[in-house]
Write an enzyme that holds these catalytic residues in place. Structure first.
Site, PDB file in Angstrom:
ATOM      1  N   ASN A  87       0.782  -1.238   0.000  1.00 18.29           N
ATOM      2  CA  ASN A  87       0.000   0.000   0.000  1.00 18.29           C
ATOM      3  C   ASN A  87       0.815   1.290   0.000  1.00 18.29           C
ATOM      4  OD1 ASN A  87       0.694  -0.473   2.669  1.00 18.29           O
ATOM      5  ND2 ASN A  87      -1.222   0.321   3.483  1.00 18.29           N
ATOM      6  N   CYS A 122      -3.221   1.493   6.614  1.00 20.92           N
ATOM      7  CA  CYS A 122      -3.353   0.812   7.908  1.00 20.92           C
ATOM      8  C   CYS A 122      -4.022   1.694   8.958  1.00 20.92           C
ATOM      9  CB  CYS A 122      -1.990   0.344   8.391  1.00 20.92           C
ATOM     10  SG  CYS A 122      -0.757   1.635   8.265  1.00 20.92           S
ATOM     11  N   GLU A 133       4.673  -4.265  12.039  1.00 22.67           N
ATOM     12  CA  GLU A 133       3.751  -3.140  11.830  1.00 22.67           C
ATOM     13  C   GLU A 133       2.538  -3.712  11.114  1.00 22.67           C
ATOM     14  OE1 GLU A 133       4.248  -0.124  12.962  1.00 22.67           O
ATOM     15  OE2 GLU A 133       6.340  -0.311  13.570  1.00 22.67           O
TER      16      GLU A 133
HETATM   17  P1  NAP Z   1       0.402  -9.121   3.510  1.00 16.74           P
HETATM   18  O1  NAP Z   1      -0.428  -9.955   2.637  1.00 16.74           O
HETATM   19  O2  NAP Z   1       0.579  -9.539   4.925  1.00 16.74           O
HETATM   20  O3  NAP Z   1       1.839  -9.029   2.787  1.00 16.74           O
HETATM   21  C1  NAP Z   1       2.875  -8.233   3.308  1.00 16.74           C
HETATM   22  C2  NAP Z   1       4.198  -8.813   2.831  1.00 16.74           C
HETATM   23  O4  NAP Z   1       4.409 -10.086   3.432  1.00 16.74           O
HETATM   24  C3  NAP Z   1       4.262  -9.038   1.329  1.00 16.74           C
HETATM   25  O5  NAP Z   1       5.561  -8.742   0.866  1.00 16.74           O
HETATM   26  C4  NAP Z   1       3.969 -10.519   1.222  1.00 16.74           C
HETATM   27  O6  NAP Z   1       4.440 -11.106   0.031  1.00 16.74           O
HETATM   28  C5  NAP Z   1       4.738 -11.034   2.417  1.00 16.74           C
HETATM   29  N1  NAP Z   1       4.357 -12.371   2.859  1.00 16.74           N
HETATM   30  C6  NAP Z   1       3.215 -13.061   2.594  1.00 16.74           C
HETATM   31  N2  NAP Z   1       3.258 -14.276   3.196  1.00 16.74           N
HETATM   32  C7  NAP Z   1       4.446 -14.344   3.861  1.00 16.74           C
HETATM   33  C8  NAP Z   1       5.065 -15.334   4.678  1.00 16.74           C
HETATM   34  N3  NAP Z   1       4.467 -16.477   4.949  1.00 16.74           N
HETATM   35  N4  NAP Z   1       6.291 -15.068   5.191  1.00 16.74           N
HETATM   36  C9  NAP Z   1       6.897 -13.891   4.957  1.00 16.74           C
HETATM   37  N5  NAP Z   1       6.361 -12.916   4.179  1.00 16.74           N
HETATM   38  C10 NAP Z   1       5.136 -13.133   3.652  1.00 16.74           C
HETATM   39  O7  NAP Z   1      -0.114  -7.609   3.550  1.00 16.74           O
HETATM   40  P2  NAP Z   1      -0.569  -6.668   2.337  1.00 16.74           P
HETATM   41  O8  NAP Z   1      -1.877  -7.150   1.819  1.00 16.74           O
HETATM   42  O9  NAP Z   1       0.550  -6.440   1.385  1.00 16.74           O
HETATM   43  O10 NAP Z   1      -0.781  -5.293   3.138  1.00 16.74           O
HETATM   44  C11 NAP Z   1      -1.937  -5.019   3.841  1.00 16.74           C
HETATM   45  C12 NAP Z   1      -1.748  -5.172   5.337  1.00 16.74           C
HETATM   46  O11 NAP Z   1      -0.630  -4.421   5.770  1.00 16.74           O
HETATM   47  C13 NAP Z   1      -2.931  -4.602   6.112  1.00 16.74           C
HETATM   48  O12 NAP Z   1      -3.247  -5.450   7.177  1.00 16.74           O
HETATM   49  C14 NAP Z   1      -2.394  -3.266   6.610  1.00 16.74           C
HETATM   50  O13 NAP Z   1      -3.046  -2.749   7.738  1.00 16.74           O
HETATM   51  C15 NAP Z   1      -0.989  -3.615   6.895  1.00 16.74           C
HETATM   52  N6  NAP Z   1      -0.153  -2.409   6.958  1.00 16.74           N
HETATM   53  C16 NAP Z   1       0.317  -1.999   8.171  1.00 16.74           C
HETATM   54  C17 NAP Z   1       1.084  -0.839   8.265  1.00 16.74           C
HETATM   55  C18 NAP Z   1       1.648  -0.362   9.575  1.00 16.74           C
HETATM   56  O14 NAP Z   1       2.583   0.443   9.548  1.00 16.74           O
HETATM   57  N7  NAP Z   1       1.154  -0.818  10.707  1.00 16.74           N
HETATM   58  C19 NAP Z   1       1.337  -0.097   7.113  1.00 16.74           C
HETATM   59  C20 NAP Z   1       0.832  -0.553   5.901  1.00 16.74           C
HETATM   60  C21 NAP Z   1       0.087  -1.716   5.837  1.00 16.74           C
HETATM   61  P3  NAP Z   1       3.439 -11.368  -1.220  1.00 16.74           P
HETATM   62  O15 NAP Z   1       2.993 -10.019  -1.662  1.00 16.74           O
HETATM   63  O16 NAP Z   1       4.324 -12.050  -2.176  1.00 16.74           O
HETATM   64  O17 NAP Z   1       2.322 -12.205  -0.686  1.00 16.74           O
END
Ligand code: NAP
Length: 473
Positions: free
Chosen positions: A151, A281, A247
């Site tokens: 994002n 987020c 995060e």
């Molecule tokens: P996501 O599906 O959890 O993916 C995040 C990253 O983790 C991607 O690079 C993903 O790779 C990787 N990943 C997936 N499975 C993994 C595993 N088993 N082991 C290690 N890495 C793995 O999240 P998203 O859909 O990209 O982002 C949305 C989420 O991020 C929301 O929940 C949002 O609230 C949160 N977020 C939090 C913050 C904060 O600062 N607190 C900021 C922004 C977003 P792939 O893309 O290849 O699956």
């Protein structure tokens, strides 16, 4: 169009690639490497060879590299914004905002590189500690494995690379599969900025395979992850003794007291709920407004949203565009439907148009519905009411998450009660929970994660304190 892995400062042809499509119109935009476990191993290996190089690099050199990165991004700011808009369907104006923040993040990183914290410890405060001079050094924990979400593909990468390089850590970066182009662009910029070859490596591919390989590798010292709670918790469970910063997500809330002027905040609330389609987020997901102000608020939100421009992310006028994927769009629609089936009322929105969901405001929502208690991560906001201030605080705290909260009030007592009692990582008084500047401590409690970002704070997570003690005798 065909991208290569960035390993050891070289662009390496991957053995496998996969097509990358625009979330908005489904057009193919690039071919992205799918790194194998062997390629991830090579990236970690080259990072390891750079541990000493980075640790010994003087602070002024690390600061200069980060300064150069900020300058090079500024020189290419429009190209950066177009990359983000294309791969993430982020409206170009919002993407430009992200690029401006990314520049600031690297500037802060450059400043922090020059002043890693140190402390003199008065050893003679304890009997037996006389005649000693003692101080702490911050040493890089390295290697940093940085795993980032889709994002904010430039700024959230900056929140990991900036502090890692500032504190002398080599990095292996694994960006989200939907947004690898920003990461490869930044890798090129670091190379041009003078970073030693191999100090930054970028590998792309499925999170569950290469992410796992990074998380479980013994050579990695720090995992810094931004993404969903499910993946974050899985990482924590596999990380062993590595330092882990998580995060994670949220369902951020805002409280609106009875004494505030709705006109002064409605644009900002709408922005907080719907910027980048609510895929932020800290986007506003739950609004708790004093009973006496609810009708006025809903009417004004509806009027504001009527003017919102929906469409192509690359169009300058667009304010809201496509969700990141078809499956995410369908999930968000099913959550809206579930709420409606259980008695919620759609004030505005609720429909789809291609890959877009129109900005959706819901009322009569029960706290057990997914649109309230889950993380929607889409263009949906719920509006509920309270009579009593304590009730409003309890409603916000009735959540598995706790990233940030917003509070609009002119009552000092209410403001202080909220700042003390809200179970979140940050309380924004007279602002929305979506407020963030890039040097402030940022992170959550409960399922929103552990650890803090904001360059100075992230550096603490990526370094070890070493005590040095001179015996004068
Ligand atoms: P996501 O599906 O959890 O993916 C995040 C990253 O983790 C991607 O690079 C993903 O790779 C990787 N990943 C997936 N499975 C993994 C595993 N088993 N082991 C290690 N890495 C793995 O999240 P998203 O859909 O990209 O982002 C949305 C989420 O991020 C929301 O929940 C949002 O609230 C949160 N977020 C939090 C913050 C904060 O600062 N607190 C900021 C922004 C977003 P792939 O893309 O290849 O699956």
């Amino acid at each position: 169009m065909r991208k290569k892995l960035f390993i050891g400062g070289e662009w390496v042809e991957a053995s496998h690639v996969q097509d990358l499509y625009s979330p908005f119109d489904g057009q193919k935009i690039a071919e992205i490497p799918l790194a194998t476990i062997q390629e991830v191993d090579a990236a970690i290996d080259t990072a390891k060879k750079n541990k000493k190089v980075m640790k010994k690099m003087p602070a002024h050199e690390r600061a200069d590299i980060l300064d150069n990165v900020a300058r090079l991004i500024a020189q290419n700011r429009e190209e950066c914004a177009r990359i983000i808009a294309t791969e993430a369907a982020k409206p170009i104006q919002t993407a430009r905002g992200e690029v401006a923040r990314t520049i600031m993040t690297y500037k802060f990183a450059s400043e922090e590189a020059r002043r890693l914290p140190t402390e003199v410890v008065n050893m003679d405060a304890a009997p037996g500690g006389e005649n000693r001079t003692s101080y702490t050094r911050r040493e890089p924990t390295g290697i940093v494995a940085a795993i980032t979400p889709f994002n904010f593909p430039m700024n959230l990468v900056a929140h990991k690379l900036g502090p890692a390089i500032a504190s002398g850590n080599p990095v292996v970066l694994k960006p989200a599969s939907q947004t690898p182009l920003s990461a490869y662009f930044i890798a090129d910029i670091f190379d041009k900025a003078g970073l030693p070859k191999g100090a930054l490596n970028v590998v792309t591919g499925k999170g569950s395979t290469i992410g796992d390989a990074l998380v479980t590798d013994e050579r990695i010292g720090v995992i810094t992850f931004t993404g969903s709670p499910e993946v974050g918790i899985g990482i924590r469970n596999k990380a062993g003794l590595k330092k882990v910063t998580l995060e994670l997500g949220s369902n951020s809330a805002v409280i609106i007291d009875k004494d505030v002027d709705i006109d002064g905040m409605v644009e900002r609330l709408v922005q907080g709920a719907f910027a980048f389609q609510g895929q932020v987020c800290i986007s506003v997901q739950r609004i708790y407004v004093h009973e006496s102000k609810k009708r006025e608020l809903l009417k004004k939100m509806k009027e504001t949203l009527k003017k919102w421009v929906i469409g192509d992310p690359l169009d300058d006028a667009t304010q809201l565009s496509a969700l990141i994927s078809e499956s995410e769009k369908n999930r968000v629609l099913s959550w809206i439907q579930e709420a409606v089936d259980q008695g919620a009322r759609i004030v505005t929105g609720g429909e789809e148009e291609g890959m877009i969901i129109k900005p959706t405001v819901l009322e009569n929502v029960d706290s057990s519905m997914k649109v309230s208690c889950g993380e929607v991560f889409g263009p949906v906001v719920i509006v509920d009411t309270f009579d009593d201030w304590q009730q409003a605080i309890d409603l916000v705290n009735d959540s598995d998450y706790g990233l940030q909260a917003g509070v609009y009030t002119n009552n000092m007592k209410h403001a202080f009660t909220a700042s003390e009692e809200l179970e979140v990582g940050g309380v924004m008084i007279n602002d929305f929970p979506t407020f963030r500047v890039d040097h402030m401590p940022y992170g959550g409690v409960k399922q929103s994660g552990t650890g803090r970002e904001g360059i100075k704070y992230a550096i603490e997570e990526m370094t070890e304190i070493k005590l040095v003690c001179f015996n004068h005798n």
